[in-house]
Design a protein around this motif. Structure first.
Motif, PDB file in Angstrom:
ATOM      1  N   GLY A 339      -9.120   8.073   3.544  1.00 37.42           N
ATOM      2  CA  GLY A 339      -9.750   7.305   2.471  1.00 37.42           C
ATOM      3  C   GLY A 339      -8.749   6.743   1.481  1.00 37.42           C
ATOM      4  O   GLY A 339      -8.866   5.591   1.038  1.00 37.42           O
ATOM      5  N   GLY A 340      -7.745   7.541   1.113  1.00 36.65           N
ATOM      6  CA  GLY A 340      -6.735   7.070   0.181  1.00 36.65           C
ATOM      7  C   GLY A 340      -5.939   5.900   0.751  1.00 36.65           C
ATOM      8  O   GLY A 340      -5.680   4.911   0.051  1.00 36.65           O
ATOM      9  N   ALA A 341      -5.560   6.007   2.032  1.00 35.64           N
ATOM     10  CA  ALA A 341      -4.821   4.918   2.672  1.00 35.64           C
ATOM     11  C   ALA A 341      -5.664   3.644   2.711  1.00 35.64           C
ATOM     12  O   ALA A 341      -5.156   2.527   2.521  1.00 35.64           O
ATOM     13  N   TRP A 342      -6.974   3.804   2.943  1.00 33.31           N
ATOM     14  CA  TRP A 342      -7.866   2.637   2.983  1.00 33.31           C
ATOM     15  C   TRP A 342      -7.951   1.962   1.621  1.00 33.31           C
ATOM     16  O   TRP A 342      -7.834   0.736   1.512  1.00 33.31           O
ATOM     17  N   VAL A 343      -8.112   2.769   0.563  1.00 29.74           N
ATOM     18  CA  VAL A 343      -8.204   2.207  -0.790  1.00 29.74           C
ATOM     19  C   VAL A 343      -6.900   1.509  -1.174  1.00 29.74           C
ATOM     20  O   VAL A 343      -6.910   0.392  -1.709  1.00 29.74           O
ATOM     21  N   GLY A 344      -5.781   2.162  -0.895  1.00 28.58           N
ATOM     22  CA  GLY A 344      -4.497   1.537  -1.211  1.00 28.58           C
ATOM     23  C   GLY A 344      -4.294   0.240  -0.450  1.00 28.58           C
ATOM     24  O   GLY A 344      -3.771  -0.744  -0.999  1.00 28.58           O
ATOM     25  N   GLY A 345      -4.736   0.216   0.818  1.00 31.49           N
ATOM     26  CA  GLY A 345      -4.602  -0.993   1.613  1.00 31.49           C
ATOM     27  C   GLY A 345      -5.430  -2.149   1.065  1.00 31.49           C
ATOM     28  O   GLY A 345      -5.024  -3.307   1.157  1.00 31.49           O
ATOM     29  N   LEU A 346      -6.587  -1.834   0.492  1.00 31.22           N
ATOM     30  CA  LEU A 346      -7.420  -2.885  -0.103  1.00 31.22           C
ATOM     31  C   LEU A 346      -6.692  -3.596  -1.244  1.00 31.22           C
ATOM     32  O   LEU A 346      -6.796  -4.818  -1.391  1.00 31.22           O
ATOM     33  N   THR A 347      -5.946  -2.837  -2.042  1.00 31.92           N
ATOM     34  CA  THR A 347      -5.233  -3.460  -3.164  1.00 31.92           C
ATOM     35  C   THR A 347      -4.118  -4.372  -2.668  1.00 31.92           C
ATOM     36  O   THR A 347      -3.852  -5.420  -3.260  1.00 31.92           O
ATOM     37  N   LEU A 348      -3.453  -3.973  -1.583  1.00 30.63           N
ATOM     38  CA  LEU A 348      -2.399  -4.827  -1.020  1.00 30.63           C
ATOM     39  C   LEU A 348      -3.002  -6.079  -0.403  1.00 30.63           C
ATOM     40  O   LEU A 348      -2.469  -7.184  -0.563  1.00 30.63           O
ATOM     41  N   ALA A 349      -4.125  -5.920   0.302  1.00 27.66           N
ATOM     42  CA  ALA A 349      -4.778  -7.073   0.922  1.00 27.66           C
ATOM     43  C   ALA A 349      -5.267  -8.066  -0.129  1.00 27.66           C
ATOM     44  O   ALA A 349      -5.334  -9.275   0.125  1.00 27.66           O
ATOM     45  N   ALA A 350      -5.570  -7.544  -1.320  1.00 33.54           N
ATOM     46  CA  ALA A 350      -6.034  -8.410  -2.409  1.00 33.54           C
ATOM     47  C   ALA A 350      -4.880  -9.107  -3.126  1.00 33.54           C
ATOM     48  O   ALA A 350      -5.111  -9.903  -4.038  1.00 33.54           O
ATOM     49  N   GLY A 351      -3.655  -8.807  -2.721  1.00 36.91           N
ATOM     50  CA  GLY A 351      -2.493  -9.452  -3.321  1.00 36.91           C
ATOM     51  C   GLY A 351      -2.176  -8.992  -4.730  1.00 36.91           C
ATOM     52  O   GLY A 351      -1.657  -9.768  -5.540  1.00 36.91           O
ATOM     53  N   LEU A 352      -2.452  -7.722  -5.018  1.00 35.12           N
ATOM     54  CA  LEU A 352      -2.245  -7.211  -6.374  1.00 35.12           C
ATOM     55  C   LEU A 352      -0.838  -6.680  -6.617  1.00 35.12           C
ATOM     56  O   LEU A 352      -0.547  -6.195  -7.704  1.00 35.12           O
ATOM     57  N   GLY A 353       0.020  -6.745  -5.611  1.00 36.25           N
ATOM     58  CA  GLY A 353       1.411  -6.327  -5.800  1.00 36.25           C
ATOM     59  C   GLY A 353       1.736  -5.041  -5.066  1.00 36.25           C
ATOM     60  O   GLY A 353       0.844  -4.261  -4.703  1.00 36.25           O
ATOM     61  N   ALA A 354       3.037  -4.806  -4.870  1.00 35.50           N
ATOM     62  CA  ALA A 354       3.493  -3.668  -4.065  1.00 35.50           C
ATOM     63  C   ALA A 354       3.113  -2.331  -4.669  1.00 35.50           C
ATOM     64  O   ALA A 354       2.896  -1.352  -3.949  1.00 35.50           O
ATOM     65  N   THR A 355       3.049  -2.245  -6.010  1.00 33.40           N
ATOM     66  CA  THR A 355       2.752  -0.961  -6.658  1.00 33.40           C
ATOM     67  C   THR A 355       1.263  -0.781  -6.954  1.00 33.40           C
ATOM     68  O   THR A 355       0.871   0.233  -7.528  1.00 33.40           O
ATOM     69  N   ALA A 356       0.437  -1.738  -6.554  1.00 32.34           N
ATOM     70  CA  ALA A 356      -1.003  -1.629  -6.813  1.00 32.34           C
ATOM     71  C   ALA A 356      -1.634  -0.382  -6.185  1.00 32.34           C
ATOM     72  O   ALA A 356      -2.527   0.221  -6.794  1.00 32.34           O
ATOM     73  N   PRO A 357      -1.214   0.059  -4.985  1.00 35.90           N
ATOM     74  CA  PRO A 357      -1.806   1.282  -4.437  1.00 35.90           C
ATOM     75  C   PRO A 357      -1.632   2.500  -5.339  1.00 35.90           C
ATOM     76  O   PRO A 357      -2.496   3.385  -5.360  1.00 35.90           O
ATOM     77  N   ALA A 358      -0.530   2.548  -6.077  1.00 32.76           N
ATOM     78  CA  ALA A 358      -0.324   3.673  -6.988  1.00 32.76           C
ATOM     79  C   ALA A 358      -1.320   3.636  -8.135  1.00 32.76           C
ATOM     80  O   ALA A 358      -1.836   4.676  -8.567  1.00 32.76           O
ATOM     81  N   LEU A 359      -1.611   2.444  -8.649  1.00 31.60           N
ATOM     82  CA  LEU A 359      -2.599   2.335  -9.727  1.00 31.60           C
ATOM     83  C   LEU A 359      -3.995   2.692  -9.222  1.00 31.60           C
ATOM     84  O   LEU A 359      -4.775   3.329  -9.935  1.00 31.60           O
ATOM     85  N   ALA A 360      -4.291   2.298  -7.977  1.00 27.50           N
ATOM     86  CA  ALA A 360      -5.568   2.720  -7.382  1.00 27.50           C
ATOM     87  C   ALA A 360      -5.592   4.238  -7.253  1.00 27.50           C
ATOM     88  O   ALA A 360      -6.624   4.880  -7.491  1.00 27.50           O
ATOM     89  N   GLY A 361      -4.445   4.831  -6.905  1.00 28.45           N
ATOM     90  CA  GLY A 361      -4.344   6.283  -6.826  1.00 28.45           C
ATOM     91  C   GLY A 361      -4.578   6.950  -8.160  1.00 28.45           C
ATOM     92  O   GLY A 361      -5.217   8.014  -8.236  1.00 28.45           O
ATOM     93  N   ALA A 362      -4.080   6.329  -9.231  1.00 28.86           N
ATOM     94  CA  ALA A 362      -4.318   6.888 -10.559  1.00 28.86           C
ATOM     95  C   ALA A 362      -5.805   6.919 -10.875  1.00 28.86           C
ATOM     96  O   ALA A 362      -6.323   7.885 -11.448  1.00 28.86           O
ATOM     97  N   GLY A 363      -6.517   5.864 -10.470  1.00 30.83           N
ATOM     98  CA  GLY A 363      -7.965   5.845 -10.665  1.00 30.83           C
ATOM     99  C   GLY A 363      -8.665   6.935  -9.872  1.00 30.83           C
ATOM    100  O   GLY A 363      -9.600   7.588 -10.363  1.00 30.83           O
ATOM    101  N   LEU A 364      -8.201   7.171  -8.645  1.00 30.84           N
ATOM    102  CA  LEU A 364      -8.777   8.241  -7.833  1.00 30.84           C
ATOM    103  C   LEU A 364      -8.486   9.615  -8.424  1.00 30.84           C
ATOM    104  O   LEU A 364      -9.320  10.523  -8.363  1.00 30.84           O
ATOM    105  N   ALA A 365      -7.293   9.760  -9.024  1.00 34.56           N
ATOM    106  CA  ALA A 365      -6.962  11.031  -9.670  1.00 34.56           C
ATOM    107  C   ALA A 365      -7.861  11.269 -10.887  1.00 34.56           C
ATOM    108  O   ALA A 365      -8.242  12.412 -11.173  1.00 34.56           O
ATOM    109  N   VAL A 366      -8.190  10.196 -11.614  1.00 34.15           N
ATOM    110  CA  VAL A 366      -9.134  10.324 -12.728  1.00 34.15           C
ATOM    111  C   VAL A 366     -10.496  10.761 -12.199  1.00 34.15           C
ATOM    112  O   VAL A 366     -11.165  11.626 -12.785  1.00 34.15           O
TER     113      VAL A 366
END
Length: 406
Positions: A339-366
């Motif tokens: 699930g985490g890999a899928w969410v991180g991949g969505l941010t990259l596919a959306a063109g949000l930048g190389a570090t966007a998966p980490a920000l998505a991870g921060a949201g998941l940690a919240v």
């Protein structure tokens, strides 16, 4: 600490090595079996699917067997799966063998955690679990790089034969060091084991594992493009940096085990909060190479501080079926991986930048912190429930006796 924990750690080392080594071997396997890289990626998914399916099913099916016997049998299945992987003549065989290799993964850690906590005093339970998991984290430092190196020089089949040899060493260690039990493990059978998983606190604990570790894998699954595209590292520098993640994971695992024995809930919240901070800081930390290296180290540390507390919490919430609950937690961990890999991949596919998966991870940690907070609130509410009639009578007897004293 008992030597039996070493046997569990050896098994965990082999499992950790075979789980993560495939990532580094994908190009070699794909070339040898004439597969595309995306098709070869199914080999990773097949293993994860085996973990998710095997963890609860094998734990439930063996619930009445002596745990020493179960551990040896699970490691034997692990050896068979890796040996069949080494002999695979084609893609379909290898996918089936990887699925078979994944089946004992979750149940081994689940049953092993129960055995580990039974070997030590109550105040050392979390530490015993962390020592078993030490094999898994050390695999990221030594096992996976060594397996990749062997695969590149001797062929990927040699890697799986080597992992099988580690599994055989684990079988011998388990046979010699794990104490024998006099008979079947007491319990209510399969129906009783499944019934123990019904309460809400069990599912909240499992939900915390899914959300918390999905936060890790949202970022870690794409750590290579972060290091190369954002921090400016060359591709040849990525492997040592991944070993640095293993160092952080090992440190966090040991620290989490020690702290959780004193304050399990505070250790869990502290680890999740640290994970939020580290992941949120990734866009800044990835601007320079030295801070990017620090980010990789801190990511491993913050994520694995929560490992032992989460494992113990699930076991405590389903005390009538600790093996099944502990194994289910390993299935939750692998769901988090996917699930985490899928969410991180969505941010990259959306063109949000190389570090966007980490920000998505921060949201998941919240989200994980919120689930853990809900679990804590449920525990407090249950603890404040009015006592039953029997307890009320018992608390009033001493008062009457006190009043009768001259």
């Amino acid at each position: 600490m008992p030597l039996a924990l070493l046997a569990l750690a050896v098994g965990a080392f082999g499992i950790g090595t075979t789980e993560f080594a495939m990532m580094g071997l994908l190009p070699d396997v794909a070339d040898d079996l004439h597969m595309s890289i995306p098709s070869a990626g199914h080999l990773v998914s097949a293993y994860a699917l085996g973990v998710v399916v095997g963890a609860p099913l094998l734990a439930a099916a063996t619930s009445r067997m002596p745990r020493r016997t179960v551990l040896i049998a699970l490691m034997g299945l692990f050896v068979a799966g890796n040996a069949l992987s080494a002999l695979a003549p084609d893609e379909n065989w290898l996918i089936a063998a990887r699925f078979l290799s994944g089946l004992p993964h979750g149940a081994f850690f689940g049953v092993g955690a129960v055995v580990a906590t039974g070997l030590v005093a109550p105040e050392r339970k979390a530490r015993s679990v962390s020592l078993m998991f030490l094999g898994l984290t050390v695999a990221n430092i030594a096992g996976v790089p060594a397996a990749t190196l062997v695969g590149q020089h001797l062929g990927w089949r040699a890697t799986f034969l080597g992992v099988s040899a580690i599994g055989i060493a684990a079988v011998v260690s388990l046979f010699l060091l794990i104490p024998r039990t006099p008979g079947p493990v007491p319990g209510g059978g399969l129906r009783g084991e499944l019934a123990a998983l019904r309460p809400l606190p069990v599912w909240l604990a499992l939900g915390t594992t899914v959300a918390g570790f999905a936060a890790l894998f949202s970022a870690y699954s794409y750590i290579t493009p972060m290091l190369t595209d954002a921090a400016g590292y060359g591709e040849g520098s990525v492997t040592p940096l991944l070993a640095l993640f293993g160092v952080g994971a090992t440190a966090g695992n040991l620290l989490g085990g020690r702290l959780a024995d004193h304050a399990m809930r505070r250790t869990l919240f502290g680890g999740l909060a640290s994970l939020v901070v580290v992941l949120a800081a990734f866009p800044v930390l990835m601007r320079t190479q030295w801070s990017a290296a620090a980010a990789v180290l801190l990511l491993g540390t913050a994520a694995f501080v929560t490992g032992s507390p989460l494992q113990l919490m699930v076991m405590e919430k389903a005390a009538a079926a600790p093996s099944l609950a502990s194994s289910a937690n390993q299935a939750a961990f692998n769901l988090a991986n996917a699930g985490g890999a899928w969410v991180g991949g969505l941010t990259l596919a959306a063109g949000l930048g190389a570090t966007a998966p980490a920000l998505a991870g921060a949201g998941l940690a919240v989200l994980g912190t919120a689930v853990a907070g809900t679990a804590y609130a449920v525990d407090l509410r249950r603890a404040k429930r009015p006592a039953g009639p029997t307890r009320v009578i018992a608390t009033h007897v001493p008062d009457r006796l006190e009043a009768m004293r001259p």
